[in-house]
Write an enzyme that holds these catalytic residues in place. Structure first.
Site, PDB file in Angstrom:
ATOM      1  N   LYS A  61      -3.480  16.019  -6.536  1.00 42.71           N
ATOM      2  CA  LYS A  61      -2.874  16.055  -7.806  1.00 42.71           C
ATOM      3  C   LYS A  61      -2.049  17.347  -8.076  1.00 42.71           C
ATOM      4  O   LYS A  61      -1.102  17.502  -8.631  1.00 42.71           O
ATOM      5  CB  LYS A  61      -3.706  15.831  -8.929  1.00 42.71           C
ATOM      6  CG  LYS A  61      -4.566  14.274  -8.756  1.00 42.71           C
ATOM      7  CD  LYS A  61      -3.367  13.160  -9.071  1.00 42.71           C
ATOM      8  CE  LYS A  61      -4.052  11.931  -9.008  1.00 42.71           C
ATOM      9  NZ  LYS A  61      -2.958  10.993  -9.307  1.00 42.71           N
ATOM     10  N   ASP A  91       0.772  -1.219   0.025  1.00 39.47           N
ATOM     11  CA  ASP A  91       0.085  -0.246   0.102  1.00 39.47           C
ATOM     12  C   ASP A  91       0.834   1.215  -0.241  1.00 39.47           C
ATOM     13  O   ASP A  91       1.602   1.275   1.049  1.00 39.47           O
ATOM     14  CB  ASP A  91      -0.779  -0.051   1.194  1.00 39.47           C
ATOM     15  CG  ASP A  91      -1.659   0.905   1.563  1.00 39.47           C
ATOM     16  OD1 ASP A  91      -1.552   2.030   0.963  1.00 39.47           O
ATOM     17  OD2 ASP A  91      -2.844   1.076   2.128  1.00 39.47           O
ATOM     18  N   VAL A  92       0.839   1.954  -0.866  1.00 38.54           N
ATOM     19  CA  VAL A  92       1.718   3.212  -1.272  1.00 38.54           C
ATOM     20  C   VAL A  92       1.353   4.067   0.090  1.00 38.54           C
ATOM     21  O   VAL A  92       2.428   5.071   0.202  1.00 38.54           O
ATOM     22  CB  VAL A  92       1.694   3.833  -2.416  1.00 38.54           C
ATOM     23  CG1 VAL A  92       2.117   2.911  -3.556  1.00 38.54           C
ATOM     24  CG2 VAL A  92       0.291   4.425  -2.749  1.00 38.54           C
ATOM     25  N   SER A 150      -2.532  14.768 -12.879  1.00 33.09           N
ATOM     26  CA  SER A 150      -4.158  14.768 -13.427  1.00 33.09           C
ATOM     27  C   SER A 150      -4.378  16.227 -14.013  1.00 33.09           C
ATOM     28  O   SER A 150      -3.686  17.004 -13.697  1.00 33.09           O
ATOM     29  CB  SER A 150      -5.064  14.461 -12.671  1.00 33.09           C
ATOM     30  OG  SER A 150      -6.424  14.730 -12.964  1.00 33.09           O
ATOM     31  N   TYR A 189      -9.200  15.413  -4.424  1.00 32.20           N
ATOM     32  CA  TYR A 189      -8.448  14.889  -5.454  1.00 32.20           C
ATOM     33  C   TYR A 189      -7.549  15.962  -6.158  1.00 32.20           C
ATOM     34  O   TYR A 189      -6.475  15.916  -6.409  1.00 32.20           O
ATOM     35  CB  TYR A 189      -9.339  14.362  -6.567  1.00 32.20           C
ATOM     36  CG  TYR A 189      -8.766  13.444  -7.433  1.00 32.20           C
ATOM     37  CD1 TYR A 189      -8.316  12.167  -7.504  1.00 32.20           C
ATOM     38  CD2 TYR A 189      -8.744  14.074  -8.799  1.00 32.20           C
ATOM     39  CE1 TYR A 189      -7.654  11.664  -8.539  1.00 32.20           C
ATOM     40  CE2 TYR A 189      -8.107  13.444  -9.909  1.00 32.20           C
ATOM     41  CZ  TYR A 189      -7.361  12.018  -9.816  1.00 32.20           C
ATOM     42  OH  TYR A 189      -6.974  11.470 -10.866  1.00 32.20           O
ATOM     43  N   ALA A 190      -8.283  17.123  -6.396  1.00 35.58           N
ATOM     44  CA  ALA A 190      -7.475  18.265  -6.983  1.00 35.58           C
ATOM     45  C   ALA A 190      -6.236  18.569  -6.238  1.00 35.58           C
ATOM     46  O   ALA A 190      -5.271  18.946  -6.847  1.00 35.58           O
ATOM     47  CB  ALA A 190      -8.503  19.383  -7.408  1.00 35.58           C
TER      48      ALA A 190
HETATM   49  P1  NAP Z   1      -7.185   2.379 -12.070  1.00 33.72           P
HETATM   50  O1  NAP Z   1      -7.402   1.656 -13.237  1.00 33.72           O
HETATM   51  O2  NAP Z   1      -7.919   2.052 -10.647  1.00 33.72           O
HETATM   52  O3  NAP Z   1      -5.588   1.719 -11.530  1.00 33.72           O
HETATM   53  C1  NAP Z   1      -4.887   2.154 -10.282  1.00 33.72           C
HETATM   54  C2  NAP Z   1      -4.389   1.191  -9.485  1.00 33.72           C
HETATM   55  O4  NAP Z   1      -3.858   1.730  -8.178  1.00 33.72           O
HETATM   56  C3  NAP Z   1      -5.234   0.082  -8.869  1.00 33.72           C
HETATM   57  O5  NAP Z   1      -4.989  -1.121  -9.217  1.00 33.72           O
HETATM   58  C4  NAP Z   1      -5.449   0.419  -7.443  1.00 33.72           C
HETATM   59  O6  NAP Z   1      -5.961  -0.681  -6.822  1.00 33.72           O
HETATM   60  C5  NAP Z   1      -4.098   0.868  -7.174  1.00 33.72           C
HETATM   61  N1  NAP Z   1      -4.119   1.658  -5.853  1.00 33.72           N
HETATM   62  C6  NAP Z   1      -4.854   2.259  -5.223  1.00 33.72           C
HETATM   63  N2  NAP Z   1      -4.438   2.955  -4.125  1.00 33.72           N
HETATM   64  C7  NAP Z   1      -3.542   2.005  -3.664  1.00 33.72           C
HETATM   65  C8  NAP Z   1      -2.540   1.965  -2.729  1.00 33.72           C
HETATM   66  N3  NAP Z   1      -2.838   2.690  -1.735  1.00 33.72           N
HETATM   67  N4  NAP Z   1      -1.330   1.292  -2.882  1.00 33.72           N
HETATM   68  C9  NAP Z   1      -0.842   0.670  -4.003  1.00 33.72           C
HETATM   69  N5  NAP Z   1      -1.995   0.599  -5.034  1.00 33.72           N
HETATM   70  C10 NAP Z   1      -2.906   1.347  -4.939  1.00 33.72           C
HETATM   71  O7  NAP Z   1      -6.822   3.880 -12.082  1.00 33.72           O
HETATM   72  P2  NAP Z   1      -5.931   4.636 -13.242  1.00 33.72           P
HETATM   73  O8  NAP Z   1      -7.321   5.360 -13.839  1.00 33.72           O
HETATM   74  O9  NAP Z   1      -5.065   3.767 -14.053  1.00 33.72           O
HETATM   75  O10 NAP Z   1      -5.229   5.903 -12.595  1.00 33.72           O
HETATM   76  C11 NAP Z   1      -3.887   5.733 -12.625  1.00 33.72           C
HETATM   77  C12 NAP Z   1      -3.109   7.135 -12.043  1.00 33.72           C
HETATM   78  O11 NAP Z   1      -3.783   8.098 -13.087  1.00 33.72           O
HETATM   79  C13 NAP Z   1      -4.029   7.393 -10.569  1.00 33.72           C
HETATM   80  O12 NAP Z   1      -3.114   8.369 -10.225  1.00 33.72           O
HETATM   81  C14 NAP Z   1      -5.156   8.430 -11.192  1.00 33.72           C
HETATM   82  O13 NAP Z   1      -5.487   9.530 -10.178  1.00 33.72           O
HETATM   83  C15 NAP Z   1      -4.490   9.021 -12.572  1.00 33.72           C
HETATM   84  N6  NAP Z   1      -5.314   9.671 -13.490  1.00 33.72           N
HETATM   85  C16 NAP Z   1      -6.330   8.929 -14.022  1.00 33.72           C
HETATM   86  C17 NAP Z   1      -7.074   9.454 -14.843  1.00 33.72           C
HETATM   87  C18 NAP Z   1      -8.311   8.547 -15.763  1.00 33.72           C
HETATM   88  O14 NAP Z   1      -9.184   9.164 -16.241  1.00 33.72           O
HETATM   89  N7  NAP Z   1      -8.323   7.419 -15.776  1.00 33.72           N
HETATM   90  C19 NAP Z   1      -7.331  10.761 -15.156  1.00 33.72           C
HETATM   91  C20 NAP Z   1      -6.253  11.455 -14.754  1.00 33.72           C
HETATM   92  C21 NAP Z   1      -5.415  10.846 -13.515  1.00 33.72           C
HETATM   93  P3  NAP Z   1      -7.274  -0.878  -6.334  1.00 33.72           P
HETATM   94  O15 NAP Z   1      -8.141  -0.999  -7.836  1.00 33.72           O
HETATM   95  O16 NAP Z   1      -7.535  -1.875  -5.274  1.00 33.72           O
HETATM   96  O17 NAP Z   1      -7.887   0.608  -5.905  1.00 33.72           O
END
Ligand code: NAP
Length: 264
Positions: free
Chosen positions: A168, A71-72, A151, A164-165
């Site tokens: 990020k 867990d990060v 983000s 969240y904002a």
């Molecule tokens: P995702 O598909 O939910 O993947 C994120 C991964 O991180 C999941 O496997 C999640 O596990 C894991 N995670 C969550 N909390 C954690 C923790 N405490 N320790 C270790 N691992 C953890 O999301 P994504 O869309 O790929 O997002 C990746 C990054 O991009 C994030 O930082 C997100 O804020 C950013 N982002 C995403 C978008 C978008 O539209 N998708 C836009 C802007 C920024 P669980 O599934 O168990 O939570």
């Protein structure tokens, strides 16, 4: 002339170990795949141990992969995970901080202290903790790269997501501060700011956030210059650029991968 061109081109196969967090899903998983395709050895970290093992089984088709569950947001888990990567491979070249949680928690009144702490704890403190544990190893290797996934909401406001904002925007600030501190050591630190990307997080935030989240996603879609959402591979490609030989003169960069919506 032909020889001069050949001499200036880096070998196609990159080397080194990259630690990718959040690698069981979405952007982290696509980044791990891309790093393997580019010739890196990859350590994949996630808190979802089952999904991480499944991801690692798939990723092993393309190269050498070490799954490390952690867990990060928990310092001892991050420290142990980074030590395990270095003990296994003997070095660390780069870190990609993609672990994160979505944050449609309502306005600042509706966002309770526990929502605030959870979102900041994973997205901002988690990024800091992974950097805190990893940078000494990059330094020991004579340099390296850090790519933080922020983000669009690190750059502009959005409805119903103050924690969240803030988390990020904090990642953008952390990136720039680290770029200043670590450039003299050959450690380049950049961040990528995705707009909507088609991942489980995006799909969850649209379904869990109810009508206000749907309205926000429609507002974003109207402003996008390139119809979206983007693909996880679009973000992985930007990360690959920052990790690869063409990224050698880039640090402190905040790179939007958002179909142009923060420009409009
Ligand atoms: P995702 O598909 O939910 O993947 C994120 C991964 O991180 C999941 O496997 C999640 O596990 C894991 N995670 C969550 N909390 C954690 C923790 N405490 N320790 C270790 N691992 C953890 O999301 P994504 O869309 O790929 O997002 C990746 C990054 O991009 C994030 O930082 C997100 O804020 C950013 N982002 C995403 C978008 C978008 O539209 N998708 C836009 C802007 C920024 P669980 O599934 O168990 O939570």
């Amino acid at each position: 002339m032909g020889q001069e061109v050949a001499a200036s081109v880096e070998p196609a196969v990159a080397r080194g170990v990259v630690l990718v967090t959040g690698a069981a899903s979405g952007i982290g998983l696509a980044t791990a795949r891309r790093c393997l395709a580019d010739g890196f050895v990859v350590a994949v970290l996630d808190c979802d141990h089952e999904a991480l093992e499944a991801a690692a089984s798939e990723l092993r088709r393309w190269g050498r992969v070490l799954p490390v569950g952690a867990d990060v947001s928990v310092e001892v888990e991050v420290a142990a995970a980074v030590e395990r990567v270095v003990d296994t491979f003997g070095e660390l070249y780069a870190v990609v901080n993609a672990a994160g949680v979505g944050g449609y928690t309502g306005d600042v009144v509706l966002t309770g202290p526990s929502d605030w702490e959870r979102v900041i704890g994973v997205n901002l403190t988690g990024t800091y903790l992974v950097c805190h544990a990893s940078v000494p190893h990059l330094r020991a290797g004579g340099g390296g790269r850090v790519v933080n996934i922020s983000s669009q909401y690190g750059l502009v406001g959005g409805a119903g997501s103050p924690a969240y904002a803030a988390s990020k925007a904090g990642v953008v600030g952390l990136t720039r501060a680290m770029a200043v501190d670590h450039a003299p050591e050959g450690i380049l630190v950049n961040c990528v700011c995705p707009g909507p990307i088609d991942t489980p997080m995006l799909r969850r935030s649209s379904s869990d956030g109810g009508p206000p989240a749907v309205a926000e996603s429609q507002r974003v879609a109207r402003r996008s210059l390139v119809p979206g959402p983007g693909r996880p591979e679009d973000v992985a490609g930007a990360v690959a650029y920052l990790l690869g030989p063409d990224g050698g003169h880039l640090t402190g960069l905040v790179l939007s991968v958002d179909g142009g919506w923060t420009a409009s």
